[in-house]
Scaffold this motif. Structure first.
Motif, PDB file in Angstrom:
ATOM      1  N   UNK A 123      -7.625 -10.501   1.380  1.00 56.32           N
ATOM      2  CA  UNK A 123      -8.098  -9.116   1.448  1.00 56.32           C
ATOM      3  C   UNK A 123      -7.622  -8.283   0.256  1.00 56.32           C
ATOM      4  N   UNK A 124      -8.495  -7.420  -0.204  1.00 55.93           N
ATOM      5  CA  UNK A 124      -8.155  -6.523  -1.304  1.00 55.93           C
ATOM      6  C   UNK A 124      -7.518  -5.256  -0.741  1.00 55.93           C
ATOM      7  N   UNK A 125      -6.509  -4.735  -1.459  1.00 61.29           N
ATOM      8  CA  UNK A 125      -5.910  -3.475  -1.005  1.00 61.29           C
ATOM      9  C   UNK A 125      -6.388  -2.286  -1.846  1.00 61.29           C
ATOM     10  N   UNK A 126      -6.667  -2.518  -3.140  1.00 61.68           N
ATOM     11  CA  UNK A 126      -7.239  -1.499  -4.020  1.00 61.68           C
ATOM     12  C   UNK A 126      -8.059  -2.232  -5.075  1.00 61.68           C
ATOM     13  N   UNK A 328      -3.163   5.792  -2.774  1.00 60.39           N
ATOM     14  CA  UNK A 328      -3.538   4.969  -3.932  1.00 60.39           C
ATOM     15  C   UNK A 328      -4.581   5.684  -4.790  1.00 60.39           C
ATOM     16  N   UNK A 329      -5.567   6.282  -4.141  1.00 60.53           N
ATOM     17  CA  UNK A 329      -6.636   6.950  -4.888  1.00 60.53           C
ATOM     18  C   UNK A 329      -6.110   8.154  -5.659  1.00 60.53           C
ATOM     19  N   UNK A 330      -5.012   8.728  -5.197  1.00 62.05           N
ATOM     20  CA  UNK A 330      -4.411   9.866  -5.897  1.00 62.05           C
ATOM     21  C   UNK A 330      -3.773   9.448  -7.218  1.00 62.05           C
ATOM     22  N   UNK A 331      -3.650   8.132  -7.459  1.00 68.49           N
ATOM     23  CA  UNK A 331      -3.126   7.628  -8.735  1.00 68.49           C
ATOM     24  C   UNK A 331      -4.201   6.854  -9.496  1.00 68.49           C
ATOM     25  N   UNK A 332      -5.472   7.139  -9.203  1.00 67.63           N
ATOM     26  CA  UNK A 332      -6.631   6.608  -9.941  1.00 67.63           C
ATOM     27  C   UNK A 332      -6.969   5.159  -9.627  1.00 67.63           C
ATOM     28  N   UNK A 333      -6.430   4.611  -8.555  1.00 67.46           N
ATOM     29  CA  UNK A 333      -6.991   3.360  -8.046  1.00 67.46           C
ATOM     30  C   UNK A 333      -8.291   3.689  -7.317  1.00 67.46           C
ATOM     31  N   UNK A 340     -14.245   5.749  -4.839  1.00 66.37           N
ATOM     32  CA  UNK A 340     -13.365   6.580  -5.655  1.00 66.37           C
ATOM     33  C   UNK A 340     -12.818   7.751  -4.851  1.00 66.37           C
ATOM     34  N   UNK A 341     -11.764   8.374  -5.406  1.00 68.54           N
ATOM     35  CA  UNK A 341     -11.170   9.549  -4.791  1.00 68.54           C
ATOM     36  C   UNK A 341     -11.248  10.731  -5.731  1.00 68.54           C
ATOM     37  N   UNK A 342     -10.636  11.845  -5.368  1.00 70.08           N
ATOM     38  CA  UNK A 342     -10.728  13.078  -6.164  1.00 70.08           C
ATOM     39  C   UNK A 342     -10.257  12.924  -7.607  1.00 70.08           C
ATOM     40  N   UNK A 343      -9.257  12.077  -7.852  1.00 71.79           N
ATOM     41  CA  UNK A 343      -8.726  11.945  -9.209  1.00 71.79           C
ATOM     42  C   UNK A 343      -9.787  11.394 -10.157  1.00 71.79           C
ATOM     43  N   UNK A 344     -10.398  10.276  -9.793  1.00 70.94           N
ATOM     44  CA  UNK A 344     -11.437   9.694 -10.642  1.00 70.94           C
ATOM     45  C   UNK A 344     -12.663  10.603 -10.675  1.00 70.94           C
TER      46      UNK A 344
END
Length: 569
Positions: A123-126, A328-333, A340-344
């Protein structure tokens, strides 16, 4: 109970408590060891620390999770052989940057006749796509962000003798392509696979494919062991207003572009600096790219117990929870499915709607063939080893019979196996205040036996060391016969510090190393060996030359440190 026995019990209890505090372990807890790739290891460790404090116990027992930073290629090599460093814990869970490495592990163990360690579930985590990172002005000169730039355009420009002059910017010099070592780095391996796919062939044995790949690799300015090594040097160049002269393009993960622009070129939780003056932008190649899918692999290994597996499964559930995915998404993963999340979504350097095409991965057998063929056509190296052979290198290590010099000699001799026959290698010895050329820089094919013989004959002599003057002389010697078609470098291994009062100008040496032009640069890679070294000065020397400093203060890892230095070529 006697006072003496009571004192012994109290002392023993105190010792156990102290060890538990130092190692971060709790008696009776399930110990889960996770090997993780560099760009996420600090963040994963922080998540694990908080998980231990808040989550329910495993079968009425607590769970201690130890996250260990392990480069994906190094981890794959250790697991493939089943050979581990004496001071490292074997992993229960392995999370490399991409399933590419899991495929290689399975294939390598099949070829070696060993049982597989790879479970069906990965399984993938990010996730994070491979991009071509370029300084902002350079990307704009190629038409970014409105134009889709291609792999083939980048490769062609890197081989154009006019360089940036062909695009109206002669002041930028040649187009400098940077890549990481595909035997260690996921970005390097994925860039190698992309190069193979851009060749248009169907077999690595095809002559046209090999010609194409060799032409691309010959344009590489130098290889970095990891992306962070490149980015640390780029940040230093940016501080001095020289970012555009250092590198034109580097293959890396999208997330690493954001880290660099966020002032975190080494991907550390507590290592930020000022944001760069010239940010990097992510170019998503028109032909498509590969994606690092960061799998979570519970190893099918004899040391992994059923209880370990249950604890690992619970931690995976935690990592895939909405709260942690947002972290994780908050650090551009990107999320495990690429979301995607807000950062990207708001970044001016990244693009949430790209890549439009994801390149297919070669089957495991072909993947292994592509990776193993890299040494045949990578940019050749021209390397001078400078080895400290002063009196302190005769010190014994612990109660064993070997001296520091004996272990260093073994490491050097083994490192010669990592070079290609066409590479040029030489050897100097630093003994006391003198440096001696033992064998000049020449073809390894012609002088490998002589190099091993000279290494074997090294004996400690003299006291102190004229370290700064020796580094300056070694670099000057290499520059006299610079070969612009090779990576020119000096590797310095020392167990001490500069002791020559007549040559003590570190700042002068740093200025000289920095003043080199990029087309005639000799990079210095330093290895600090033992507790008596001046690590800070060695790091300054390496950084000034746009090389890297390595730490073997723990003398038991000298073999690994030498291999790490050599992995830059």
């Amino acid at each position: 109970m006697s006072t003496l026995n009571l004192a012994r019990i109290v002392t023993a209890a105190y010792t156990v408590t102290l060890l538990v505090a130092l190692l971060g372990l709790r008696p009776g807890c399930v110990q889960l060891v996770v090997w993780a790739s560099q760009e996420k290891s600090d963040q994963l460790g922080s998540i694990a620390d908080r998980y231990e404090q808040t989550r329910p116990s495993e079968d009425l027992r607590c769970v201690d999770i130890k996250v260990v930073l392990k480069a994906s290629g190094e981890a794959e090599a250790a697991l493939a052989r089943g050979v581990f460093e004496s001071n490292e814990a074997r992993p229960d869970v392995w999370s490399p940057a991409a399933n590419t490495w899991v495929d290689l592990l399975e294939q390598d163990r099949i070829v070696a006749g060993l049982p597989t360690m790879v479970p069906a579930a990965r399984p993938s985590i990010v996730s994070s796509p491979l991009v071509i990172a370029m300084p902002d002005q350079m990307a704009k000169a190629l038409g970014w962000p409105t134009k889709d730039i291609s792999w083939l355009e980048i490769f062609s420009l890197a081989q154009d003798p006019q360089g940036w002059a062909s695009r109206g910017h002669p002041e930028w010099g040649r187009f400098k392509l940077g890549k990481t070592n595909p035997l260690i780095s996921t970005s390097g391996l994925h860039a190698l696979i992309a190069t193979y796919k851009m060749s248009g062939g169907t077999s690595i044995d095809d002559a046209n494919v090999r010609t194409f790949m060799k032409s691309v690799e010959s344009s590489v300015v130098h290889y970095g062991r990891t992306v962070s090594a490149f980015l640390k040097n780029l940040a230093d160049a940016d501080d001095r207003g020289e970012a555009l002269s250092y590198v034109s393009a580097i293959a890396m993960e999208e997330k690493q572009v954001w880290d660099y622009n966020d002032g975190n070129p080494e991907f550390r939780a507590n290592g930020k600096r000022l944001a760069p003056n010239i940010p990097l932008v992510a170019v998503y190649p028109r032909e498509g790219t590969l994606v690092a899918d960061h799998p979570y692999v519970v190893l099918d290994a004899p040391w992994v117990t059923d209880q370990d597996r249950r604890a690992a499964a619970r931690f995976l559930d935690h990592l895939k929870s909405d709260l942690i995915q947002q972290e994780f998404k908050a650090t551009a993963f990107r999320g495990a499915r690429g979301e995607t999340g807000p950062v990207i979504n708001t970044s001016p350097w990244l693009n949430r709607s790209k890549p439009g095409i994801q390149l297919a991965m070669p089957d495991p057998a072909k993947l292994r063939q592509v990776q193993s063929s890299w040494k045949e056509y990578r940019t050749s190296a021209r390397v001078l080893f400078v080895i400290d052979a002063s009196g302190s290198m005769n010190d014994r290590l612990g109660s064993g019979p070997a001296s520091k010099l004996e272990l260093a000699k073994q490491a050097l001799s083994s490192a010669l196996d990592e070079f290609a026959p066409d590479d040029a290698v030489g050897l100097w010895a630093l003994a006391g205040t003198e440096s001696r050329e033992l064998i000049g820089v020449g073809s390894l094919r012609d002088q490998a036996a002589q190099l091993r013989s000279e290494i074997d004959r090294l004996k400690p002599r003299g006291s102190g060391r004229s370290l700064y003057a020796t580094v300056a002389s070694a670099v000057a010697s290499m520059r006299q016969r610079i070969d612009r078609d090779r990576i020119n470098a000096v590797i310095v291994l020392t167990d001490g510090r500069n002791d020559d009062p007549a040559n003590s100008d570190l700042n002068g040496l740093v200025r000289t190393l920095r003043a080199q032009t990029e087309d005639e640069r000799v990079r210095v890679f330093t290895i600090a060996y033992g507790a008596g070294t001046d690590r800070d000065s060695l790091d300054k020397i390496a950084l000034a030359s746009r090389g890297t400093g390595y730490d073997a203060v723990d003398t038991s890892v000298i073999g690994r440190a030498v291999l790490d230095a050599v992995s830059n070529f």
